[in-house]
Design a protein around this motif. Structure first.
Motif, PDB file in Angstrom:
ATOM      1  N   ILE A   1      20.539 135.587 104.845  1.00  0.00           N
ATOM      2  CA  ILE A   1      19.118 135.468 104.505  1.00  0.00           C
ATOM      3  C   ILE A   1      18.856 136.082 103.133  1.00  0.00           C
ATOM      4  O   ILE A   1      18.156 135.492 102.297  1.00  0.00           O
ATOM      5  N   SER A   2      19.415 137.262 102.883  1.00  0.00           N
ATOM      6  CA  SER A   2      19.239 137.920 101.582  1.00  0.00           C
ATOM      7  C   SER A   2      19.821 137.076 100.466  1.00  0.00           C
ATOM      8  O   SER A   2      19.243 136.969  99.376  1.00  0.00           O
ATOM      9  N   GLU A   3      20.953 136.439 100.731  1.00  0.00           N
ATOM     10  CA  GLU A   3      21.590 135.581  99.722  1.00  0.00           C
ATOM     11  C   GLU A   3      20.682 134.419  99.353  1.00  0.00           C
ATOM     12  O   GLU A   3      20.518 134.083  98.174  1.00  0.00           O
ATOM     13  N   ILE A   4      20.046 133.807 100.356  1.00  0.00           N
ATOM     14  CA  ILE A   4      19.159 132.673 100.109  1.00  0.00           C
ATOM     15  C   ILE A   4      17.934 133.103  99.314  1.00  0.00           C
ATOM     16  O   ILE A   4      17.532 132.457  98.341  1.00  0.00           O
ATOM     17  N   LEU A   5      17.327 134.224  99.716  1.00  0.00           N
ATOM     18  CA  LEU A   5      16.073 134.660  99.095  1.00  0.00           C
ATOM     19  C   LEU A   5      16.269 135.240  97.708  1.00  0.00           C
ATOM     20  O   LEU A   5      15.345 135.244  96.893  1.00  0.00           O
ATOM     21  N   GLU A   6      17.480 135.720  97.407  1.00  0.00           N
ATOM     22  CA  GLU A   6      17.689 136.396  96.124  1.00  0.00           C
ATOM     23  C   GLU A   6      18.509 135.579  95.140  1.00  0.00           C
ATOM     24  O   GLU A   6      18.129 135.423  93.983  1.00  0.00           O
ATOM     25  N   ASP A   7      19.627 135.038  95.565  1.00  0.00           N
ATOM     26  CA  ASP A   7      20.564 134.439  94.619  1.00  0.00           C
ATOM     27  C   ASP A   7      20.863 132.971  94.870  1.00  0.00           C
ATOM     28  O   ASP A   7      21.710 132.400  94.204  1.00  0.00           O
ATOM     29  N   GLY A   8      20.202 132.356  95.851  1.00  0.00           N
ATOM     30  CA  GLY A   8      20.593 131.005  96.206  1.00  0.00           C
ATOM     31  C   GLY A   8      21.584 131.085  97.348  1.00  0.00           C
ATOM     32  O   GLY A   8      21.758 132.121  97.979  1.00  0.00           O
ATOM     33  N   THR A   9      22.275 129.985  97.640  1.00  0.00           N
ATOM     34  CA  THR A   9      23.144 129.971  98.809  1.00  0.00           C
ATOM     35  C   THR A   9      24.411 129.186  98.559  1.00  0.00           C
ATOM     36  O   THR A   9      24.444 128.260  97.749  1.00  0.00           O
ATOM     37  N   SER A  10      25.451 129.563  99.264  1.00  0.00           N
ATOM     38  CA  SER A  10      26.724 128.864  99.169  1.00  0.00           C
ATOM     39  C   SER A  10      26.771 127.764 100.219  1.00  0.00           C
ATOM     40  O   SER A  10      25.907 127.651 101.081  1.00  0.00           O
ATOM     41  N   THR A  11      27.812 126.954 100.173  1.00  0.00           N
ATOM     42  CA  THR A  11      27.893 125.786 101.039  1.00  0.00           C
ATOM     43  C   THR A  11      28.496 126.116 102.402  1.00  0.00           C
ATOM     44  O   THR A  11      29.358 126.981 102.509  1.00  0.00           O
ATOM     45  N   HIS A  12      28.013 125.413 103.444  1.00  0.00           N
ATOM     46  CA  HIS A  12      28.551 125.556 104.796  1.00  0.00           C
ATOM     47  C   HIS A  12      28.515 124.197 105.473  1.00  0.00           C
ATOM     48  O   HIS A  12      27.676 123.355 105.168  1.00  0.00           O
TER      49      HIS A  12
ATOM     50  N   GLN B   1      13.505 127.871  94.634  1.00  0.00           N
ATOM     51  CA  GLN B   1      13.072 127.728  93.239  1.00  0.00           C
ATOM     52  C   GLN B   1      11.748 126.977  93.154  1.00  0.00           C
ATOM     53  O   GLN B   1      10.856 127.359  92.385  1.00  0.00           O
ATOM     54  N   LEU B   2      11.594 125.905  93.929  1.00  0.00           N
ATOM     55  CA  LEU B   2      10.365 125.108  93.875  1.00  0.00           C
ATOM     56  C   LEU B   2       9.175 125.898  94.408  1.00  0.00           C
ATOM     57  O   LEU B   2       8.081 125.830  93.842  1.00  0.00           O
ATOM     58  N   VAL B   3       9.378 126.643  95.496  1.00  0.00           N
ATOM     59  CA  VAL B   3       8.287 127.454  96.047  1.00  0.00           C
ATOM     60  C   VAL B   3       7.866 128.523  95.052  1.00  0.00           C
ATOM     61  O   VAL B   3       6.664 128.756  94.825  1.00  0.00           O
ATOM     62  N   LYS B   4       8.842 129.162  94.430  1.00  0.00           N
ATOM     63  CA  LYS B   4       8.551 130.192  93.421  1.00  0.00           C
ATOM     64  C   LYS B   4       7.828 129.577  92.226  1.00  0.00           C
ATOM     65  O   LYS B   4       6.881 130.162  91.689  1.00  0.00           O
ATOM     66  N   GLN B   5       8.283 128.397  91.813  1.00  0.00           N
ATOM     67  CA  GLN B   5       7.666 127.707  90.676  1.00  0.00           C
ATOM     68  C   GLN B   5       6.202 127.387  90.951  1.00  0.00           C
ATOM     69  O   GLN B   5       5.375 127.414  90.044  1.00  0.00           O
ATOM     70  N   GLN B   6       5.867 127.120  92.213  1.00  0.00           N
ATOM     71  CA  GLN B   6       4.495 126.806  92.597  1.00  0.00           C
ATOM     72  C   GLN B   6       3.668 128.060  92.868  1.00  0.00           C
ATOM     73  O   GLN B   6       2.503 127.965  93.242  1.00  0.00           O
ATOM     74  N   GLY B   7       4.281 129.248  92.707  1.00  0.00           N
ATOM     75  CA  GLY B   7       3.558 130.494  92.952  1.00  0.00           C
ATOM     76  C   GLY B   7       3.421 130.819  94.422  1.00  0.00           C
ATOM     77  O   GLY B   7       2.498 131.535  94.827  1.00  0.00           O
ATOM     78  N   GLY B   8       4.345 130.302  95.249  1.00  0.00           N
ATOM     79  CA  GLY B   8       4.283 130.516  96.687  1.00  0.00           C
ATOM     80  C   GLY B   8       5.286 131.549  97.171  1.00  0.00           C
ATOM     81  O   GLY B   8       5.985 132.195  96.386  1.00  0.00           O
ATOM     82  N   THR B   9       5.356 131.704  98.496  1.00  0.00           N
ATOM     83  CA  THR B   9       6.273 132.667  99.110  1.00  0.00           C
ATOM     84  C   THR B   9       7.065 131.973 100.223  1.00  0.00           C
ATOM     85  O   THR B   9       6.582 131.009 100.845  1.00  0.00           O
ATOM     86  N   MET B  10       8.282 132.460 100.464  1.00  0.00           N
ATOM     87  CA  MET B  10       9.114 131.935 101.546  1.00  0.00           C
ATOM     88  C   MET B  10       9.658 133.105 102.353  1.00  0.00           C
ATOM     89  O   MET B  10      10.151 134.083 101.787  1.00  0.00           O
ATOM     90  N   ASP B  11       9.563 132.989 103.674  1.00  0.00           N
ATOM     91  CA  ASP B  11      10.061 134.030 104.566  1.00  0.00           C
ATOM     92  C   ASP B  11      11.023 133.398 105.566  1.00  0.00           C
ATOM     93  O   ASP B  11      10.822 132.243 105.985  1.00  0.00           O
ATOM     94  N   ILE B  12      12.065 134.127 105.941  1.00  0.00           N
ATOM     95  CA  ILE B  12      13.068 133.621 106.870  1.00  0.00           C
ATOM     96  C   ILE B  12      13.283 134.637 107.976  1.00  0.00           C
ATOM     97  O   ILE B  12      13.532 135.811 107.717  1.00  0.00           O
ATOM     98  N   ILE B  13      13.183 134.173 109.221  1.00  0.00           N
ATOM     99  CA  ILE B  13      13.522 134.984 110.390  1.00  0.00           C
ATOM    100  C   ILE B  13      14.625 134.237 111.134  1.00  0.00           C
ATOM    101  O   ILE B  13      14.464 133.056 111.461  1.00  0.00           O
ATOM    102  N   SER B  14      15.739 134.904 111.413  1.00  0.00           N
ATOM    103  CA  SER B  14      16.853 134.205 112.043  1.00  0.00           C
ATOM    104  C   SER B  14      17.696 135.164 112.870  1.00  0.00           C
ATOM    105  O   SER B  14      17.829 136.347 112.535  1.00  0.00           O
ATOM    106  N   THR B  15      18.264 134.625 113.948  1.00  0.00           N
ATOM    107  CA  THR B  15      19.216 135.358 114.777  1.00  0.00           C
ATOM    108  C   THR B  15      20.456 134.487 114.942  1.00  0.00           C
ATOM    109  O   THR B  15      20.339 133.313 115.322  1.00  0.00           O
ATOM    110  N   LEU B  16      21.602 135.047 114.644  1.00  0.00           N
ATOM    111  CA  LEU B  16      22.844 134.290 114.702  1.00  0.00           C
ATOM    112  C   LEU B  16      23.062 133.736 116.107  1.00  0.00           C
ATOM    113  O   LEU B  16      23.005 134.468 117.098  1.00  0.00           O
TER     114      LEU B  16
END
Length: 336
Positions: free
Chosen positions: A279-290, A308-323
């Motif tokens: 989750i931190s990887e996605i929100l901060e640096d992008g993501t690798s392939t899986h 990038q698109l959400v940030k460009q529009q001045g928005g926010t993105m939140d992720i909640i996940s459990t493996l």
């Protein structure tokens, strides 16, 4: 030095295009107490010509200075003006080259976005095509017609998505009504487009897909700029990482916050889930392939592009996940 201390500021602001000549800086009240006149380098002579753009703007100045009193002939001054014009031409050329490079880079990026964003829907179309071509005895003519209609509708939505990605001609009119303009959509229209676009993927993977809209404002129009890209990527990602027979829910709401029109999107699945590090990887640096649950290939572009698109529009993105249990993406962004 600070511009307000320089002699060149007067060359730049002068209305004359012939330039500014100061034969002895010590005799000019504007410069006689300046440090470069009173102390080293003890300047005396100044001749400057403006760097004037074809539109008539003075961008800067080209000057010669000396610690000795000088006399420049008119021919020499004309040479300075010629050099000044060449400098402006070079600046314009550099700017043109930079602009062309940016357009080329932007074109290549748009091609990558388009190629990435249509991979999921096309994969679903191919999957449905395979079901039709298998001619399974359990596949009825009615089902074949249903699959064919899904393929047609998904293909039409792919064309809309491609247009959104490649086109920048969106209506900037801020007046909103229930009558859709070019570049506008509403929640009902967006739901129909998403269902058409992703129907083959959902069918092939046998995923239960539920869409909920806020009934109070589902017909209010808003700018669809990047919205279909963002939703398409999020949902394709959820489909990819949700096992066959799984569930995905999408909720959409439109609300007003002071002068802004805010779109709220929530995509929740019961798929593979993610670790906190992912989750931190996605929100901060992008993501690798899986790979997805059925071995679907990924190139690590989708969620990075969404961020990038959400940030460009001045928005926010939140992720909640459990493996192993699923993931929920929540996005809020202005759609004025």
């Amino acid at each position: 030095m600070p511009r307000e201390d320089s002699v060149c500021q007067y060359t730049i602001h002068a209305s004359s295009k012939t330039g500014l000549e100061v034969k002895d800086l010590r005799d000019d009240v504007r410069f006689k107490d300046m440090f470069y006149v009173k102390d080293t380098p003890n300047l005396r002579y100044y001749m400057g010509v403006p760097l004037t753009s074809p539109e008539g703007y003075n961008l800067g100045a080209l000057c010669v200075m000396d610690s000795k009193l000088m006399h420049l002939s008119e021919d020499i001054k004309e040479v300075l003006r010629l050099i000044a014009r060449q400098i402006v031409d070079r600046l314009r050329l550099n700017n043109l080259v930079a602009d062309l490079k940016n357009k080329l880079k932007e074109s290549e990026l748009n091609q990558k976005k388009l190629a990435h964003d249509i991979r999921g829907p096309i994969g679903g179309i191919l999957g449905l095509s395979d079901l039709i071509l298998e001619e399974d005895e359990h596949t009825s003519p009615q089902e074949i017609l249903e699959y064919s209609e899904m393929i047609k509708q998904s293909s039409l939505s792919l064309l809309d998505l491609s247009k959104d990605i490649l086109s920048k001609g969106f209506d900037g009119n801020s007046n909103r009504s229930q009558e859709l303009k070019e570049g506008d959509t509403n929640l009902v229209n967006l739901k129909e487009t998403i269902l058409r676009l992703l129907a083959p993927q959902i069918k092939v993977k046998n995923i239960a897909f539920n869409v909920q809209l806020n009934p109070e404002n589902q017909l209010e129009s808003f700018s669809k700029l990047y919205v279909l890209q963002i939703l398409g990527n999020l949902l394709s990602n959820s489909i990819k990482f949700t096992n066959s027979g799984g569930e995905i829910s999408l909720s959409m709401n439109l609300k007003r916050k002071e002068l802004d029109l805010i779109l709220e999107l929530s995509v929740e699945d019961n798929g593979m889930g993610m670790t906190g590090a992912k989750i931190s990887e996605i929100l901060e640096d992008g993501t690798s392939t899986h790979e997805g649950t059925r071995g679907e290939l990924g190139f690590g572009l989708g969620l990075n592009l969404v961020r990038q698109l959400v940030k460009q529009q001045g928005g926010t993105m939140d992720i909640i996940s459990t493996l192993g249990e699923g993931t929920k993406f929540t996005i809020e962004m202005p759609v004025n």
